[in-house]
Motif scaffolding. Structure first.
Motif, mmCIF file in Angstrom:
data_model
loop_
_atom_site.group_PDB
_atom_site.id
_atom_site.type_symbol
_atom_site.label_atom_id
_atom_site.label_comp_id
_atom_site.label_asym_id
_atom_site.label_seq_id
_atom_site.Cartn_x
_atom_site.Cartn_y
_atom_site.Cartn_z
ATOM 1 N N GLU A 199 0.822 -1.216 0.000
ATOM 2 C CA GLU A 199 0.000 0.000 0.000
ATOM 3 C C GLU A 199 0.854 1.263 0.000
ATOM 4 O O GLU A 199 1.886 1.326 0.673
ATOM 5 N N LYS A 200 0.391 2.262 -0.732
ATOM 6 C CA LYS A 200 1.012 3.584 -0.695
ATOM 7 C C LYS A 200 0.247 4.427 0.330
ATOM 8 O O LYS A 200 -0.962 4.622 0.193
ATOM 9 N N ILE A 201 0.957 4.903 1.336
ATOM 10 C CA ILE A 201 0.309 5.660 2.401
ATOM 11 C C ILE A 201 0.963 7.028 2.571
ATOM 12 O O ILE A 201 2.180 7.180 2.392
ATOM 13 N N VAL A 202 0.122 8.006 2.889
ATOM 14 C CA VAL A 202 0.604 9.344 3.249
ATOM 15 C C VAL A 202 0.230 9.597 4.702
ATOM 16 O O VAL A 202 -0.927 9.382 5.096
ATOM 17 N N VAL A 203 1.200 10.002 5.502
ATOM 18 C CA VAL A 203 0.928 10.418 6.888
ATOM 19 C C VAL A 203 1.098 11.932 6.912
ATOM 20 O O VAL A 203 2.178 12.445 6.623
ATOM 21 N N HIS A 204 0.007 12.632 7.246
ATOM 22 C CA HIS A 204 0.040 14.100 7.184
ATOM 23 C C HIS A 204 -0.101 14.735 8.556
ATOM 24 O O HIS A 204 -0.901 14.296 9.387
ATOM 25 N N HIS B 123 4.370 4.000 14.477
ATOM 26 C CA HIS B 123 3.070 3.321 14.484
ATOM 27 C C HIS B 123 2.765 2.698 13.124
ATOM 28 O O HIS B 123 2.391 1.519 13.041
ATOM 29 N N VAL B 124 2.920 3.468 12.044
ATOM 30 C CA VAL B 124 2.584 2.925 10.720
ATOM 31 C C VAL B 124 3.623 1.897 10.269
ATOM 32 O O VAL B 124 3.284 0.934 9.570
ATOM 33 N N LEU B 125 4.872 2.074 10.684
ATOM 34 C CA LEU B 125 5.883 1.065 10.365
ATOM 35 C C LEU B 125 5.571 -0.248 11.076
ATOM 36 O O LEU B 125 5.673 -1.338 10.493
ATOM 37 N N LYS B 126 5.166 -0.145 12.328
ATOM 38 C CA LYS B 126 4.835 -1.335 13.116
ATOM 39 C C LYS B 126 3.615 -2.056 12.542
ATOM 40 O O LYS B 126 3.492 -3.285 12.648
ATOM 41 N N MET B 127 2.719 -1.310 11.917
ATOM 42 C CA MET B 127 1.542 -1.909 11.294
ATOM 43 C C MET B 127 1.927 -2.791 10.110
ATOM 44 O O MET B 127 1.171 -3.698 9.729
ATOM 45 N N SER C 61 9.473 2.441 1.815
ATOM 46 C CA SER C 61 9.556 2.851 0.416
ATOM 47 C C SER C 61 8.200 3.227 -0.168
ATOM 48 O O SER C 61 8.113 3.780 -1.262
ATOM 49 N N ASN C 62 7.121 2.936 0.585
ATOM 50 C CA ASN C 62 5.768 3.294 0.146
ATOM 51 C C ASN C 62 5.142 4.363 1.033
ATOM 52 O O ASN C 62 3.945 4.631 0.933
ATOM 53 N N ILE C 63 5.939 4.977 1.894
ATOM 54 C CA ILE C 63 5.425 5.991 2.819
ATOM 55 C C ILE C 63 5.880 7.381 2.392
ATOM 56 O O ILE C 63 7.068 7.615 2.159
ATOM 57 N N LEU C 64 4.923 8.287 2.296
ATOM 58 C CA LEU C 64 5.221 9.705 2.129
ATOM 59 C C LEU C 64 4.781 10.409 3.408
ATOM 60 O O LEU C 64 3.657 10.201 3.880
ATOM 61 N N LEU C 65 5.655 11.220 3.968
ATOM 62 C CA LEU C 65 5.291 12.046 5.111
ATOM 63 C C LEU C 65 4.983 13.446 4.594
ATOM 64 O O LEU C 65 5.665 13.949 3.690
ATOM 65 N N PRO D 203 11.608 7.571 5.059
ATOM 66 C CA PRO D 203 10.481 7.307 4.159
ATOM 67 C C PRO D 203 10.880 7.581 2.709
ATOM 68 O O PRO D 203 11.939 8.164 2.442
ATOM 69 N N LYS D 204 10.025 7.193 1.788
ATOM 70 C CA LYS D 204 10.287 7.435 0.368
ATOM 71 C C LYS D 204 10.433 8.920 0.089
ATOM 72 O O LYS D 204 11.334 9.361 -0.627
ATOM 73 N N GLY D 205 9.511 9.705 0.663
ATOM 74 C CA GLY D 205 9.546 11.132 0.383
ATOM 75 C C GLY D 205 8.838 11.956 1.425
ATOM 76 O O GLY D 205 8.145 11.433 2.306
ATOM 77 N N VAL D 206 9.023 13.262 1.301
ATOM 78 C CA VAL D 206 8.453 14.221 2.250
ATOM 79 C C VAL D 206 7.834 15.373 1.454
ATOM 80 O O VAL D 206 8.453 15.887 0.514
ATOM 81 N N MET D 207 6.625 15.769 1.838
ATOM 82 C CA MET D 207 5.950 16.895 1.197
ATOM 83 C C MET D 207 5.755 18.009 2.219
ATOM 84 O O MET D 207 5.195 17.786 3.295
#
Length: 369
Positions: A127-132, A192-196, A201-205, A231-235
């Motif tokens: 899954e591609k996830i964004v944590v904002h 938290h999301v890593l532990k899930m 490589s699929n996480i954008l913060l 993470p893969k990237g940061v916005m």
């Protein structure tokens, strides 16, 4: 020192004054129909009027010390299945400038899932996830569902993420929530999301305004400590890159400050409440990323509007980061946009422009059309 308006009965008096003031502002705002009477002539009538009203609301929050955190927590309780609470990671994840102190330690923090939490049988590694992390000048909480719904649309539609976690860190309300408490919360959320089971490589913060400031400090922390994988990237959306104890003088000198929606008193409140009482050279780069560039393994997408009061420092920060060998940085400037236009895109009529920024971000991170 807190303003007199932050205590009753003066707060009630301020509310009464505001109820009278806003209709008058709307009436006087008709003058903005004439371009020469606008603080920044190239902004539209609609954006100019919206900026003046939002500035008045934010000034009210600053003068009355209204953080909105209680409302956000109540909202999360109502969301039930879409609400989640992240528990602190083990103590070794909080080191260096984030080392727990007697008054500031990691704590459980909450957020909301969009379009919903991952089903039990989900393959989260794919899954591609964004944590904002939403903004709020370090002192106002904007993690409510209405804001999450607003932000989730371009994230899911244009950035093509499978899921968004809209994470509300603790805002600076007292000694226990000054720096580094909010940045400790970002460690908690990311762990938290890593532990899930999500793959880095699929996480954008992602973060906006002051949330982007805290996020920038967190990315620096990851690079300096390696306590968690990058993470893969940061916005960074309209990041506040230059908060300082001289924020009043510095912001008032900005080219677009008079036309933008941020009142100086809100920024002053943020610095006063968030900054440590005693600043050390070690901490300053985490608070003010401008002129403190660093190397990062994560691709960095920076968005700003050229009508923001924070435009110049954001542009300069992106340039400084791009000059660090090995960094991959993209600056996207939306013409005619004031501070944090992502949330106000419908009201300002800038939907196409903002969606274009998210399309650009998608191309930057994934190289896909």
């Amino acid at each position: 020192m807190a303003p007199v308006w932050s205590k009753q009965p003066f707060k009630a008096v301020y509310v009464a004054i505001l109820l009278v003031k806003v209709p008058v502002m709307l009436l006087l705002g008709t003058r903005f129909a004439f371009k020469p009477l606008r603080p920044l002539g190239r902004l539209s009538f609609k954006i100019t009027l919206i900026n003046s009203l939002v500035r008045e609301w934010l000034l009210f929050a600053a003068q009355t010390r209204s953080s909105g955190m209680g409302t956000v927590k109540s909202d999360h309780e109502k969301m039930k299945e879409r609400s989640a609470q992240a528990q602190p990671a083990s103590i070794e994840h909080y080191t260096g400038v984030l080392t727990p102190q007697a008054t500031r330690s990691p704590a459980p923090v909450g957020g909301l899932w969009y379009p919903g939490p991952p089903p039990a049988n989900s393959d989260l590694k794919r899954e591609k996830i964004v944590v904002h992390f939403p903004g709020g000048a370090f002192v106002m909480a904007f993690g409510a569902d209405v804001n999450g719904q607003n932000f989730s649309k371009p994230i899911l539609e244009e950035l093509k993420a499978d899921r968004l976690f809209f994470a509300q860190y603790r805002v600076a309300e007292d000694e226990s929530t000054r720096f580094p408490a909010p940045m400790q919360d970002l460690v908690t959320f990311y762990h938290h999301v890593l532990k899930m089971g999500y793959d880095p490589s699929n996480i954008l913060l992602s973060g906006d305004s002051a949330g982007a400031n805290i996020l920038t400090g967190f990315v620096r922390y990851l690079e300096e400590t390696s306590v968690l994988p990058s993470p893969k990237g940061v916005m960074l959306w309209s990041p506040w890159t230059n908060p300082s104890v001289k924020v009043k003088e510095e912001y008032n000198q900005a080219t677009n400050a008079n036309a933008d929606l941020l009142p100086t008193k809100l920024l002053e409140w943020g610095v006063e409440a968030y900054f440590p009482v005693s600043l050390s050279k070690e901490v300053v780069p985490y608070l003010c990323p401008l002129h403190h560039a660093f190397k990062t393994k994560s691709s960095l997408f920076v968005h700003t509007g050229d009508a923001e009061g924070l435009y110049e420092p954001t542009r300069d920060f992106a340039q400084e980061m791009s000059e660090v060998e090995g960094n991959r940085v993209k600056l996207h400037v939306t013409e005619g946009a004031s501070h944090n236009p992502v949330y106000a895109r419908d009201g300002t009529g800038m939907v196409a422009e903002i969606y274009r920024a998210f399309e650009d971000a998608h191309q930057f991170f994934y190289g896909e059309n």
